[in-house]
Enzyme design. Structure first.
Site, short mmCIF file in Angstrom:
data_model
loop_
_atom_site.label_atom_id
_atom_site.label_comp_id
_atom_site.label_asym_id
_atom_site.label_seq_id
_atom_site.Cartn_x
_atom_site.Cartn_y
_atom_site.Cartn_z
CD GLU A 168 3.98 11.26 -10.94
OE1 GLU A 168 4.55 11.23 -12.04
OE2 GLU A 168 3.22 10.36 -10.53
NE ARG A 169 1.30 11.88 -6.86
CZ ARG A 169 -0.01 11.86 -7.09
NH1 ARG A 169 -0.78 12.88 -6.79
NH2 ARG A 169 -0.56 10.81 -7.64
CG ASN A 211 5.54 7.63 -13.17
OD1 ASN A 211 5.73 6.42 -12.99
ND2 ASN A 211 4.69 8.31 -12.44
CD GLU A 292 1.77 3.82 -9.24
OE1 GLU A 292 2.54 4.74 -9.53
OE2 GLU A 292 1.08 3.80 -8.21
NE ARG A 337 -0.48 -0.42 -3.72
CZ ARG A 337 -0.62 0.84 -4.01
NH1 ARG A 337 -1.79 1.32 -4.40
NH2 ARG A 337 0.41 1.68 -3.95
CE LYS A 361 6.87 4.44 -3.53
NZ LYS A 361 5.57 4.95 -3.96
CG ASP A 366 2.18 5.35 -2.52
OD1 ASP A 366 3.37 5.71 -2.49
OD2 ASP A 366 1.35 5.80 -3.32
CD GLU A 388 11.33 5.58 -3.74
OE1 GLU A 388 12.01 4.91 -4.55
OE2 GLU A 388 10.16 5.92 -3.96
CD GLU A 394 1.72 10.80 -3.52
OE1 GLU A 394 2.91 10.44 -3.56
OE2 GLU A 394 0.82 10.23 -4.16
CD1 TRP A 543 -4.46 2.34 -7.01
CD2 TRP A 543 -5.05 3.14 -9.01
NE1 TRP A 543 -3.35 2.28 -7.82
CE2 TRP A 543 -3.68 2.76 -9.06
CE3 TRP A 543 -5.63 3.67 -10.17
CZ2 TRP A 543 -2.90 2.90 -10.20
CZ3 TRP A 543 -4.85 3.82 -11.31
CH2 TRP A 543 -3.50 3.43 -11.34
#
Ligand code: GCW
Length: 704
Positions: A168-169, A211, A292, A337, A361, A366, A388, A394, A543
């Site tokens: 992922e990414r 995930n 998510e 958010r 993060k 994000d 993080e 990304e 989103w």
């Protein structure tokens, strides 16, 4: 053999040799080619015949073997010397902790020698790498003696690698972990990976995507994990796993994953002891919960603390930890958010077990090209807070664009939270008590894969390097890191180091400029996040892009002051005062915190609109400038690397123009102002840019 044939055979042999010499990037920053004969190198060569490893623990471990191997290979390659490595025991040096070292150029028995001292073998290994690095940096004067110890104890790579080997990414090929043939086949690449990590001081690796798939916790898969752990152990890299919260249901046959259900807690206790029987130094779990679509304790009406503590209790007897992620938000259009993680976690301060670290993060959204630091840093004094970062790019051009990330990470690390008082930078908060508490933790989402050069873009190796160096010592400057990496990778010819370092150091800001200047965020294409899609207004509100930029005829930007979402109040009063007033808010964060008028006068004297447009243009100009620079370096850079980077820079220029044109045409529908002089006219109309659809992007296996 005819003469012609012989000539052909010779020619093809020469060709093969030339190919073999071409640089495929596999060796990363660890190239042990012979250094030129200088007086300094002659002095190093004399000392390199004996290296003495002095440690307080005195014990021989697997890690010590790695240090010896590295020293012998390095000295032989760099200086042509056969090295004898010997061990001595020495006095403890409390300020070096378990991992710090000193390295000096000294004498033993009347002859020159290198002496590495540490309290434990892990420190000796890091000292060995530091010694070789210092020799290789090839500076005019010796940098010895060296003395260094990390402030953050756990320096970890997080792999978002799936069990089917997609990442992922991930933009550098498939996952490094060859699950299907494990545990029987242990790829030599695992050792090379661990060696690269250890050369920077990275001491942990979360092998699997947050995930998560509970399959990895089944006995068959744990044996595969144990085999990887065995390959990484000699380099002091501990293995961690992501844990899917619903595993007791999925692989345990239970009816619930409620963290307060005794059967669930006991299932996890058994699972952890099963893991420890296979992997005695297992590091612990990384958990993405109730985020998510991932399951979590809230599915059972329990809090994040209930969930984290249940896992922490299972791990505690074995010294394992839980890294619980703070990346949570709901599809609630009414709540900003960027405020949700703080709202959810801040009230839980002091409620986590001592072996839980909350992993946050760098920014509240994000991994955008620019964000303010996350307000949770400084807001939870009774909780261990980990940082993080995302090494994989990304939102910064992925595997295609040049974006050296040290300046982005430094911005976060150096940010002052003002809590409890001035000088409480994010780096200090993460380090915890001086010297770093046992749980201090920094994690980087890895940019590695099976591409021969590990990172896809040859210059993206610099980001892996930068993460490791900053994790070890957050005070090192971006310029120093860039200089080290270029010297170690491309050589120390000043005709190369100076221009390439300039490219690296300006690259993150250029990407900010052509994707979203002045604090703009969240304007990326849906799903794959590669190109621009500021017009995105369909689907889950948080989103979409319009949710973030809020452009209208008056202006642009997300009001997060008291007249807007109020997010600024999550920061200390000093910061809310400074950033809350558009006159004192740094212009780089203006649109993050304010909805500003198109006609607003900026520091440059230009209107916001003009400044905005010129920033996009300056991003494009920067990339053009690098292309000219890079072209001029052709005779000085390995041809394969030169071609590869040259082609990627050409794509980057094209993409930067695409970003500029698509964004400005779109925002112009609100500002209704002309492009200022100096900004090139777009090549196409807005409808054209809106019609662009990319499919099957790397790092986005769903294909959308
Ligand atoms: O940055 C976003 C990514 C997701 C990722 C998520 C997260 C692993 O788009 O791909 O999922 O963040 O950090 O959990």
């Amino acid at each position: 053999m005819s003469r012609l044939k012989l000539a052909l055979v010779l020619l093809s042999a020469l060709g093969a040799q030339a190919l073999a010499r071409a640089d495929d990037g596999y060796r990363l920053w660890l190239r042990y080619d012979r250094l030129p004969a200088t007086t300094l190198h002659a002095a190093y060569a004399a000392a390199a015949r004996q290296v003495i490893l002095v440690s307080a623990s005195g014990a021989d471990t697997a890690v010590d073997g790695a240090a010896t191997d590295e020293l012998c290979a390095g000295m032989k390659g760099l200086l042509g010397v056969e090295t004898r490595v010997t061990r001595e025991s020495g006095a403890a040096q409390p300020d070096l902790g378990d991992e710090g070292y000193t390295v000096s150029l000294s004498t033993r028995g009347g002859s020159p020698a290198f002496v590495v001292t540490a309290n434990r073998d892990q420190g000796l290994l890091y000292g060995a790498f530091a010694l070789l690095r210092e020799i290789r940096l090839d500076r005019p004067e010796s940098g010895f003696p060296l003395r260094s110890a990390p402030g953050i104890r756990r320096r970890i790579l997080d792999h978002w690698d799936n069990l089917n080997r997609t990442v992922e990414r991930g933009y550098a090929g498939a996952s490094l972990w060859e699950w299907f043939v494990l545990p029987d086949y242990i790829s030599p690449r695992y050792r090379d990976y661990a060696r690269a990590c250890a050369s920077l001081g990275i001491n942990g690796s979360v092998l699997t995507n947050v995930n998560a798939d509970s399959l990895v916790l089944t006995p068959e898969w744990l044996r595969k994990v144990a085999a990887i752990a065995g390959a990484l152990r000699p380099y002091g890299v501990r293995v961690y796993l992501s844990a899917r919260f619903s595993s007791p249901l999925e692989i345990g046959g239970l009816k619930t994953a409620d963290p307060l259900d005794p059967a669930v807690a006991s299932w996890w206790r058994d699972k952890v002891s099963e893991i420890h029987a296979l992997i005695p130094d297992f590091g612990g779990f990384l958990v993405k919960a109730n985020s998510e679509g991932q399951p979590g304790p809230q599915s059972y009406g329990r809090s994040h603390a209930d969930g984290a503590n249940m896992l922490a209790d299972a791990l505690a007897p074995f010294g394992g930890i839980v890294m619980w992620r703070a990346f949570v938000y709901e599809a609630d259009a009414k709540r900003d958010r960027c405020m949700q993680a703080y709202d959810e976690f801040m009230p839980l301060d002091g409620k986590f077990r001592p072996n839980v670290v909350l992993q946050i993060k760098n920014g509240p959204l994000d991994f955008q090209p620019r964000e303010p630091f996350h307000p949770l840093f400084g807001a939870m004094p009774r909780t261990s807070l980990g940082l993080e970062l995302q090494i994989t790019q990304e939102y910064l051009g992925q595997g295609t664009h040049l974006a050296f990330l040290a300046p982005l990470w430094k911005e976060t690390l150096d940010s002052d939270t003002y809590r409890p008082g001035p000088g409480s930078t994010v780096a200090r908060v993460v380090e915890g008590s001086p010297g770093g508490n046992e749980l201090s933790c920094i994690a980087g989402v890895a940019n590695t894969g099976t591409d021969r050069d590990w990172t896809g873009h040859p210059l993206a190796q610099a980001n892996w390097y930068a993460f490791g160096r900053l994790a070890w010592d957050p005070s090192v400057s971006s310029a120093r890191i860039a200089d080290e990496w270029v010297r170690l990778t491309l050589g120390s010819d000043p005709r190369v180091t100076e221009p390439v370092e300039r490219m690296l150091l300006g690259s993150r800001e250029a990407v900010v400029d052509y994707t979203g200047p002045l604090g703009l965020a969240g304007v990326f294409a849906e799903g794959h996040h590669y190109g621009p899609e500021p017009w995105l207004d369909q689907g889950r509100p948080d989103w979409t892009s319009v949710y973030y930029h809020r452009a209208d005829q008056r202006g642009i930007g997300f009001d997060r002051t008291t007249s807007g979402s109020g997010a600024l109040a999550q920061y200390s009063p000093e910061i809310s005062r400074l950033w809350g007033d558009p006159a004192t808010c740094p212009e780089d964060l203006l649109l993050w915190f304010h909805h500003a008028d198109w006609g607003r006068t900026m520091a440059s004297g230009r209107t916001l609109w003009d400044e905005f447009c010129l920033r996009y243009q300056s991003g494009v100009d920067a990339v053009r400038d690098w292309r000219r620079t890079w072209d001029s370096l052709k005779p000085l850079i390995d041809p394969e690397t030169h071609d590869h980077v040259g082609a990627l820079l050409a794509i980057q220029e094209r993409d930067a123009c695409w970003w500029r044109d698509a964004s400005l045409l779109y925002f112009q529908t609100f500002s209704r102002r002309p492009l200022p002089p100096g900004v090139e006219a777009p090549a196409h109309d807005l409808a054209y840019y809106r019609s662009i659809r990319l499919r099957w992007m790397p790092g986005n296996p769903s294909g959308k």
